[in-house]
Design a protein around this motif. Structure first.
Motif, PDB file in Angstrom:
ATOM      1  N   ALA A 296      -7.971   5.421  -5.690  1.00 56.90           N
ATOM      2  CA  ALA A 296      -7.443   4.175  -5.118  1.00 56.90           C
ATOM      3  C   ALA A 296      -6.852   3.297  -6.222  1.00 56.90           C
ATOM      4  O   ALA A 296      -5.872   2.581  -6.016  1.00 56.90           O
TER       5      ALA A 296
ATOM      6  N   SER B 223      -5.143  -2.858  -2.948  1.00 62.18           N
ATOM      7  CA  SER B 223      -5.522  -3.765  -1.851  1.00 62.18           C
ATOM      8  C   SER B 223      -6.784  -3.263  -1.152  1.00 62.18           C
ATOM      9  O   SER B 223      -7.513  -4.021  -0.524  1.00 62.18           O
TER      10      SER B 223
ATOM     11  N   LYS C  34       6.770  11.307  -9.250  1.00 65.61           N
ATOM     12  CA  LYS C  34       6.659  12.744  -8.989  1.00 65.61           C
ATOM     13  C   LYS C  34       7.471  13.570  -9.997  1.00 65.61           C
ATOM     14  O   LYS C  34       6.978  14.546 -10.550  1.00 65.61           O
TER      15      LYS C  34
ATOM     16  N   TYR D 121      -3.406  -2.521  -9.308  1.00 65.13           N
ATOM     17  CA  TYR D 121      -4.013  -3.335  -8.258  1.00 65.13           C
ATOM     18  C   TYR D 121      -4.148  -2.486  -7.005  1.00 65.13           C
ATOM     19  O   TYR D 121      -3.217  -1.758  -6.640  1.00 65.13           O
TER      20      TYR D 121
ATOM     21  N   ARG E  83       0.837  -1.223   0.000  1.00 68.30           N
ATOM     22  CA  ARG E  83       0.000   0.000   0.000  1.00 68.30           C
ATOM     23  C   ARG E  83       0.853   1.246   0.000  1.00 68.30           C
ATOM     24  O   ARG E  83       1.840   1.328   0.726  1.00 68.30           O
TER      25      ARG E  83
ATOM     26  N   GLY F 105       2.987   3.749  -4.606  1.00 74.59           N
ATOM     27  CA  GLY F 105       2.865   4.657  -5.759  1.00 74.59           C
ATOM     28  C   GLY F 105       2.462   3.997  -7.071  1.00 74.59           C
ATOM     29  O   GLY F 105       2.703   4.565  -8.142  1.00 74.59           O
ATOM     30  N   LYS F 106       1.806   2.849  -7.006  1.00 79.22           N
ATOM     31  CA  LYS F 106       1.409   2.134  -8.244  1.00 79.22           C
ATOM     32  C   LYS F 106       0.497   2.998  -9.125  1.00 79.22           C
ATOM     33  O   LYS F 106       0.742   3.184 -10.313  1.00 79.22           O
ATOM     34  N   THR F 107      -0.578   3.511  -8.509  1.00 78.61           N
ATOM     35  CA  THR F 107      -1.536   4.303  -9.288  1.00 78.61           C
ATOM     36  C   THR F 107      -0.869   5.573  -9.821  1.00 78.61           C
ATOM     37  O   THR F 107      -1.065   5.952 -10.980  1.00 78.61           O
TER      38      THR F 107
ATOM     39  N   ASP G 108      12.861  10.500  -5.718  1.00 81.21           N
ATOM     40  CA  ASP G 108      13.007  11.940  -5.409  1.00 81.21           C
ATOM     41  C   ASP G 108      13.147  12.195  -3.911  1.00 81.21           C
ATOM     42  O   ASP G 108      13.597  13.260  -3.497  1.00 81.21           O
TER      43      ASP G 108
HETATM   44  P1  GTP Z   1      -2.620   1.730  -2.848  1.00 80.91           P
HETATM   45  O1  GTP Z   1      -3.655   1.901  -3.925  1.00 80.91           O
HETATM   46  O2  GTP Z   1      -3.095   2.106  -1.483  1.00 80.91           O
HETATM   47  O3  GTP Z   1      -2.024   0.347  -2.846  1.00 80.91           O
HETATM   48  O4  GTP Z   1      -1.422   2.801  -3.153  1.00 80.91           O
HETATM   49  P2  GTP Z   1      -0.561   3.007  -4.461  1.00 80.91           P
HETATM   50  O5  GTP Z   1       0.596   2.070  -4.468  1.00 80.91           O
HETATM   51  O6  GTP Z   1      -1.414   3.017  -5.690  1.00 80.91           O
HETATM   52  O7  GTP Z   1       0.065   4.456  -4.193  1.00 80.91           O
HETATM   53  P3  GTP Z   1      -0.503   5.874  -4.696  1.00 80.91           P
HETATM   54  O8  GTP Z   1      -0.227   6.064  -6.138  1.00 80.91           O
HETATM   55  O9  GTP Z   1      -1.900   6.019  -4.214  1.00 80.91           O
HETATM   56  O10 GTP Z   1       0.485   6.848  -3.898  1.00 80.91           O
HETATM   57  C1  GTP Z   1       0.556   6.846  -2.479  1.00 80.91           C
HETATM   58  C2  GTP Z   1       1.157   8.175  -2.013  1.00 80.91           C
HETATM   59  O11 GTP Z   1       2.519   8.295  -2.451  1.00 80.91           O
HETATM   60  C3  GTP Z   1       0.425   9.395  -2.586  1.00 80.91           C
HETATM   61  O12 GTP Z   1       0.375  10.371  -1.592  1.00 80.91           O
HETATM   62  C4  GTP Z   1       1.317   9.861  -3.730  1.00 80.91           C
HETATM   63  O13 GTP Z   1       1.204  11.253  -3.987  1.00 80.91           O
HETATM   64  C5  GTP Z   1       2.701   9.496  -3.193  1.00 80.91           C
HETATM   65  N1  GTP Z   1       3.660   9.216  -4.285  1.00 80.91           N
HETATM   66  C6  GTP Z   1       3.504   8.373  -5.321  1.00 80.91           C
HETATM   67  N2  GTP Z   1       4.586   8.366  -6.121  1.00 80.91           N
HETATM   68  C7  GTP Z   1       5.466   9.242  -5.553  1.00 80.91           C
HETATM   69  C8  GTP Z   1       6.797   9.673  -5.910  1.00 80.91           C
HETATM   70  O14 GTP Z   1       7.409   9.279  -6.904  1.00 80.91           O
HETATM   71  N3  GTP Z   1       7.385  10.573  -5.067  1.00 80.91           N
HETATM   72  C9  GTP Z   1       6.759  11.053  -3.955  1.00 80.91           C
HETATM   73  N4  GTP Z   1       7.435  11.931  -3.207  1.00 80.91           N
HETATM   74  N5  GTP Z   1       5.519  10.678  -3.592  1.00 80.91           N
HETATM   75  C10 GTP Z   1       4.875   9.773  -4.385  1.00 80.91           C
END
Ligand code: GTP
Length: 185
Positions: free
Chosen positions: A41, A66, A155, A64, A19, A22-24, A126
């Protein structure tokens, strides 16, 4: 004699990982070429037509979540994937440990007869001044189906298109054997 040209199948790229890694965000950054401040999500399944992909194959990208999806759905996604990207966050050691303890065994369970290629993706580069690649090489030695690894940032967009290119390449030009005696019963 008629020789049929090799028909290119669709490459199905699945992103998994703990979780919040940052997948999405990675998928949305690829598609819109900017970092989404508000992430849903789960991203909708995306189809990229062959003519805009580097390897000229139609490509589906599957997210995906969770939170929104059950374990059964996850298993089904893994079975249907042509390549799995295991995303970890470079600033989150637990998300790295879970590659070998959870994600790789789960992928093997769902592909008992053939090896499913895997790409390891270290996101949020980053946020740190160091690289996680040395530790990742140790994991790659343990699991021969891991084709490659890449560090990136949703990012700053660093290595985002590269990551999806490596995933395509892992399917179209795999370097590991597709049948492993080790995994056979
Ligand atoms: P789930 O759907 O809960 O499994 O999360 P996910 O893996 O899809 O992560 P999501 O893309 O929702 O990002 C989670 C958090 O990390 C968010 O607040 C994003 O803004 C942050 N985030 C994602 N990628 C980056 C990155 O490359 N750098 C930084 N600094 N933050 C990031």
């Amino acid at each position: 004699m008629v020789i049929k040209p090799h028909l290119k199948r669709t490459v199905r790229i699945l992103l998994v990982g703990d979780r919040g890694v940052g997948k999405t965000s990675l998928i949305l950054s690829l598609v819109s070429e900017e970092f989404p401040e508000n992430v849903p999500a789960k991203a909708e399944e995306i189809t990229i037509p062959a003519d805009v992909t580097p390897e000229q194959v139609p490509t589906n990208i599957v997210d995906y979540s969770s939170v929104e999806q059950s374990e059964a759905e996850l298993n089904d996604h893994i079975k249907r994937a042509s390549v799995v990207c295991i995303v970890y966050a470079v600033d989150d050691d637990e998300s790295i440990e879970r590659i070998s303890s959870y994600w790789m065994p789960l992928i093997r369970q769902n592909h008992p007869d053939t090896q499913c290629p895997v790409v390891l993706v270290g996101n949020k580069i980053d946020l740190v001044e160091y690289s996680t690649i040395d530790g990742i090489y140790e994991i790659m030695e343990e699991f021969s189906e891991i084709e490659t690894c890449v560090e990136c940032s949703a990012k700053t967009l660093k290595n985002i298109s590269e990551m999806f290119y490596y995933a395509q390449k892992a399917v179209l030009h795999p370097t590991s054997p597709i049948y492993s005696v080790e995994n056979a019963d």
